[in-house]
Design a protein around this motif. Structure first.
Motif, short mmCIF file in Angstrom:
data_model
loop_
_atom_site.label_atom_id
_atom_site.label_comp_id
_atom_site.label_asym_id
_atom_site.label_seq_id
_atom_site.Cartn_x
_atom_site.Cartn_y
_atom_site.Cartn_z
N TRP A 145 40.88 5.43 74.21
CA TRP A 145 40.64 5.39 72.76
C TRP A 145 41.41 4.23 72.11
N LEU A 146 42.65 4.03 72.56
CA LEU A 146 43.45 2.94 72.02
C LEU A 146 42.79 1.60 72.34
N GLU A 147 42.32 1.45 73.58
CA GLU A 147 41.64 0.21 73.96
C GLU A 147 40.38 0.00 73.13
N ALA A 148 39.62 1.06 72.86
CA ALA A 148 38.42 0.94 72.04
C ALA A 148 38.77 0.50 70.63
N GLY A 149 39.87 1.04 70.07
CA GLY A 149 40.28 0.63 68.74
C GLY A 149 40.67 -0.83 68.68
N VAL A 150 41.40 -1.28 69.70
CA VAL A 150 41.81 -2.69 69.73
C VAL A 150 40.58 -3.60 69.78
N LEU A 196 37.54 -2.97 68.74
CA LEU A 196 36.79 -2.93 67.48
C LEU A 196 37.49 -3.75 66.41
N VAL A 197 38.81 -3.64 66.33
CA VAL A 197 39.56 -4.41 65.33
C VAL A 197 39.46 -5.90 65.61
N LEU A 198 39.64 -6.28 66.87
CA LEU A 198 39.57 -7.69 67.22
C LEU A 198 38.17 -8.25 66.95
N THR A 199 37.14 -7.47 67.25
CA THR A 199 35.77 -7.92 66.97
C THR A 199 35.56 -8.11 65.47
N LEU A 204 31.39 -13.00 71.16
CA LEU A 204 30.71 -12.56 72.38
C LEU A 204 31.68 -12.10 73.47
N PRO A 205 32.83 -12.78 73.70
CA PRO A 205 33.77 -12.24 74.71
C PRO A 205 34.27 -10.84 74.37
N CYS A 206 34.50 -10.58 73.07
CA CYS A 206 34.92 -9.22 72.69
C CYS A 206 33.83 -8.20 73.01
N LEU A 207 32.59 -8.58 72.75
CA LEU A 207 31.48 -7.67 73.06
C LEU A 207 31.37 -7.46 74.57
N GLY A 208 31.56 -8.54 75.35
CA GLY A 208 31.55 -8.39 76.80
C GLY A 208 32.65 -7.48 77.29
N TRP A 209 33.85 -7.61 76.66
CA TRP A 209 34.97 -6.73 77.01
C TRP A 209 34.61 -5.27 76.75
N ALA A 210 34.03 -5.03 75.56
CA ALA A 210 33.64 -3.65 75.23
C ALA A 210 32.58 -3.11 76.20
N ALA A 259 28.95 -4.09 68.52
CA ALA A 259 27.77 -4.87 68.16
C ALA A 259 27.35 -4.59 66.73
N LEU A 260 27.45 -3.32 66.28
CA LEU A 260 27.10 -2.98 64.90
C LEU A 260 28.02 -3.69 63.90
N MET A 261 29.30 -3.71 64.22
CA MET A 261 30.23 -4.35 63.31
C MET A 261 29.96 -5.85 63.23
N ALA A 262 29.73 -6.50 64.39
CA ALA A 262 29.46 -7.94 64.39
C ALA A 262 28.19 -8.27 63.61
N SER A 263 27.15 -7.45 63.79
CA SER A 263 25.89 -7.70 63.10
C SER A 263 26.01 -7.48 61.60
N LEU A 264 26.71 -6.42 61.20
CA LEU A 264 26.88 -6.18 59.76
C LEU A 264 27.61 -7.33 59.09
N ILE A 265 28.66 -7.82 59.72
CA ILE A 265 29.42 -8.92 59.11
C ILE A 265 28.57 -10.18 59.05
N ALA A 266 27.79 -10.46 60.12
CA ALA A 266 26.93 -11.64 60.10
C ALA A 266 25.87 -11.51 59.02
N THR A 267 25.32 -10.32 58.82
CA THR A 267 24.31 -10.11 57.78
C THR A 267 24.92 -10.29 56.39
N TRP A 268 26.10 -9.75 56.21
CA TRP A 268 26.80 -9.94 54.91
C TRP A 268 27.03 -11.42 54.62
N SER A 269 27.41 -12.18 55.65
CA SER A 269 27.63 -13.62 55.49
C SER A 269 26.33 -14.33 55.13
N ALA A 270 25.22 -13.91 55.74
CA ALA A 270 23.95 -14.56 55.46
C ALA A 270 23.48 -14.27 54.05
#
Length: 722
Positions: free
Chosen positions: A202-207, A209-212, A231-237, A250-261
């Motif tokens: 769980w700790l690794e999953a949190g790290v 997600l935060v880093l992504t 992409l490396p963070c997603l590969g790690w996950a 992947a959801l977090m990365a996509s939401l942030i990219a959509t907000w930026s667009a």
């Protein structure tokens, strides 16, 4: 879920079964509709075209997840919620209804397509990852984008020039909803379906997600094109946590990219709407494909590794069990080897005895069956014997042709049940007995009575069937008795049929039996066929079917040569080449003598003189020659043939030919040999030639190195004069 399932850590995809209670079903529909509506309101807050075209449309992912988990029966909830969302932002109720239909149809088609190809919501195979990206998102969402953008143009909400941009944003939003929202919703049940994570995981999953999140926020707002750093963070996950870690990242990365667009930040600044949407969709598709494909690949490898370990453990247990069994079996085999050795010695002795018995039986049968048919002037005889191909033992089928006194001919065919030496010995006794009884009294009843008594007295366990036929060439009559044998077949141009009558049980079956005989006329040119049951019996056919086949085949052969007739019957009725039982057959045909010259080629043997005189007498009689002329010609011909027997060859064997023809009331008889006559002794020689001259009108004798020819002529009276 529909479609096929594959063996893994769960036997089949989990589907929440809707209870039968209508209230719970309604609650599920309300829950799906509410989630769809809230997701739509969130997506509309990012609208880029009018009020209803957004680069992120979470309801498409919510609808697809609902269809895959709860079933396609959730479509009313999706349709009603979509209509409720579109009514306030559309130009009217009709455009809202059409848009809602497109929003419902796209995820429904995606669910159907995924179910048809066997998609699993666990996304635990590479095929599932590719399917949800390309079929569930990129392909299926073109339906809602096309319907929605076209509806905006039709309702004059946008101009035709904005159609491409609106379609791109719409397609991006719906596909983004599937790629980002649907996998996240599908992974939620895995947290209680699979083994729970420990605290370190769980700790690794949190790290991760935060880093992504940090990397995505920095790269999405920076002017540098560095979005790929997530992409490396997603590969790690994907590698460490599989779908349960890859989907949230992947959801977090996509939401942030959509907000930026939507805010035209970072790599999306200063570009057209179409370029922004293409860049966003390419990034989202790459994120989804990388995350889910890698997660599925790792899951497959882990599943294969677990299966391999389980198989290795199972194999080790089976090897240990099998080793113990083999040890016990080896001990048992050691005890049995000695017993088998003794048994093998006994079998070797028995095999040698059986082989010797077989050789004796084979030799006995080979020597008992006639090696050639007798030469009977005026009568054609042929026979065949075909041993069984599927049985190494010699059978008891046999036949014989017996020349009896008074020009009578006996035909006999029989079958001793069984095989081997016992059957061959019984056949030999019966064949000799038939000849002995026929010589003493050739009548069918007398022969059959004698055989019946013989079979009863002999220690013969096998059943014997036999058909005995007595043929009189003078009258053309056949008399026969049938002891349980297949009936004789009369092949005649006028009517081919089986000869009935004279029936009796097999020999020796009853203590007493009064045999009877049947009589039939056998005209010249007709054929009498006797055979054993191997010709008409097959395991897959009844005996009547075999008899019908033989009758049909024999009816078509007509007046073929007798040897050719036998060969054709055998080849046609045994097309497969396999013979399950021995086959013996013998055929007799009186030759048609009247109306054609007579030609005989016989051995120069005193025993043939009677047959020659009989054949000549029959030819003269059938040709209409007066009895007195016929008798004197027969005496003259007989004297000429006797001279050939006595003088032409001496002690060495030879043959003689007789030819007779009727030309304009004159009978011409020719007797020819190929020997060298001995000189007369001076004591009574030459009387034979004098007798011949006295009985004929002219005699010509031609003697040369190739033999002697005697030509006799006599004018005869034709008709019924005596």
């Amino acid at each position: 879920m529909g479609g096929r399932t594959r063996a893994s850590w769960t036997s089949r995809p989990l589907r929440l079964r809707l209870p039968a209670d209508l209230g719970r079903t309604a609650a599920a529909i309300v829950l799906v509709g509410a989630a769809y509506y809230l997701g739509a309101r969130l997506g509309l807050s990012l609208s880029l075209v009018e009020r209803n075209v957004t680069p992120l449309w979470p309801p498409s992912g919510i609808a697809l997840a609902a269809f895959l988990v709860l079933g396609r029966s959730m479509w009313p909830a999706v349709a009603l919620a979509a209509l409720a969302v579109n009514l306030p932002i559309s130009a009217g109720p009709v455009p809202a209804l059409v848009t809602a239909a497109g929003n419902t149809l796209a995820p429904l088609v995606a669910a159907i397509v995924l179910e048809r190809i066997g998609f699993r919501r666990q996304l635990d195979s590479r095929r599932d990852a590719l399917a949800i990206v390309f079929l569930g998102a990129l392909a299926s969402m073109t339906i809602s984008a096309t319907i929605g953008a076209t509806t905006l143009v039709w309702s004059k909400a946008i101009g035709i020039d904005d159609l491409a941009g609106a379609w791109a944003v719409w397609w991006t939003g719906d596909a983004m909803g599937v790629l980002a929202i649907a996998p996240f919703l599908l992974c939620i049940p895995l947290f209680w379906e699979l083994e729970p994570w420990p605290a370190a995981r769980w700790l690794e999953a949190g790290v991760i997600l935060v880093l992504t999140t940090v990397l995505a926020l920095w790269t999405a707002s920076s002017g540098l094109a560095l979005l790929f750093l997530v992409l490396p963070c997603l590969g790690w996950a994907s590698w460490r946590l599989q779908l349960r870690g890859a989907a949230p990242a992947a959801l977090m990365a996509s939401l942030i990219a959509t907000w930026s667009a939507t805010h035209e930040l970072g790599p999306f600044a200063g570009t057209s709407l179409l370029e922004q949407m293409l860049t966003l969709q390419a990034f989202n598709a790459t994120v989804a494909l990388t995350s889910f494909f890698l997660a599925a690949l790792v899951t497959e490898r882990m599943r294969f590794a677990r299966a391999l370990m389980s198989a290795a453990t199972d194999l080790e247990e089976r090897v240990n069990t099998r080793t113990a069994q083999l040890t016990a079996t080896n001990d048992r085999l050691r005890r049995e080897i000695h017993q088998r050795h003794e048994t093998q010695q006994q079998l070797t002795l028995e095999e040698a005895r059986t082989r010797r018995e077989h050789q004796i039986a084979e030799t006995l049968q080979r020597n008992l069956l006639p090696d050639r048919m007798p030469d009977i002037p005026g009568v054609d005889v042929a026979a065949r014997y075909v041993p069984a191909t599927a049985d190494l033992h010699v059978g008891g089928d046999w036949y014989d042709v017996i020349q009896l006194r008074g020009s009578l001919i006996g035909l006999v065919i029989g079958d001793v049940a069984g095989h081997g030496l016992q059957a061959a010995a019984a056949m030999a006794q019966l064949r000799m007995a038939v000849r002995a009884y026929a010589v003493r009294d050739p009548s069918p009843i007398a022969v059959m009575n004698g055989l019946h008594e013989l079979v009863r007295e002999l220690p013969m366990a096998e059943m014997v069937t036999l058909l005995y036929v007595l043929y009189d060439p003078d009258t053309g009559t056949i008399r026969f008795t049938n002891a349980g044998h297949p009936p004789a077949l009369l092949i005649d141009d006028e009517h081919t049929r089986y000869l009935e009558g004279g029936l009796a049980p097999p020999l020796g079956v009853l203590v007493q039996h009064d045999y009877a005989e049947a009589t039939h006329q056998l005209r010249p040119g007709a054929t009498l066929l006797l055979y054993t049951d191997g010709l008409v019996e097959e395991r897959t056919l009844s005996i009547q079917d075999g008899l019908d086949r033989l009758l049909a085949e024999a009816s078509g052969v007509g007046q073929a040569d007798l040897d050719a007739l036998c060969d054709q019957v055998l080849s046609t009725l045994r097309e497969s080449g396999e013979v399950a039982d021995d086959i013996a057959l013998v055929a007799l045909r009186p030759l048609v003598l009247a109306g054609a010259p007579l030609s005989l080629d016989v051995p120069a043997d005193a025993r043939m003189l009677f047959q020659v005189r009989h054949a000549l007498g029959r030819w003269l009689r059938e040709s209409g020659v007066r009895r007195q002329d016929a008798g004197e010609l027969a005496i003259a011909c007989g004297e000429a043939c006797s001279n050939v027997v006595r003088h032409a060859y001496g002690a060495s064997p030879g043959d003689m030919q007789l030819e007779a023809r009727l030309v304009d009331g004159t009978v011409e008889l020719t007797v020819r040999d190929h020997g060298h006559w001995r000189s007369p002794t001076g004591r009574g020689g030459g009387l034979g030639l004098t007798l011949i001259r006295g009985l004929t009108d002219s005699v010509d004798v031609d003697t040369g190195p190739e033999g002697t020819t005697i030509l006799m002529r006599r004018n005869v009276v034709l008709g019924n004069e005596q």
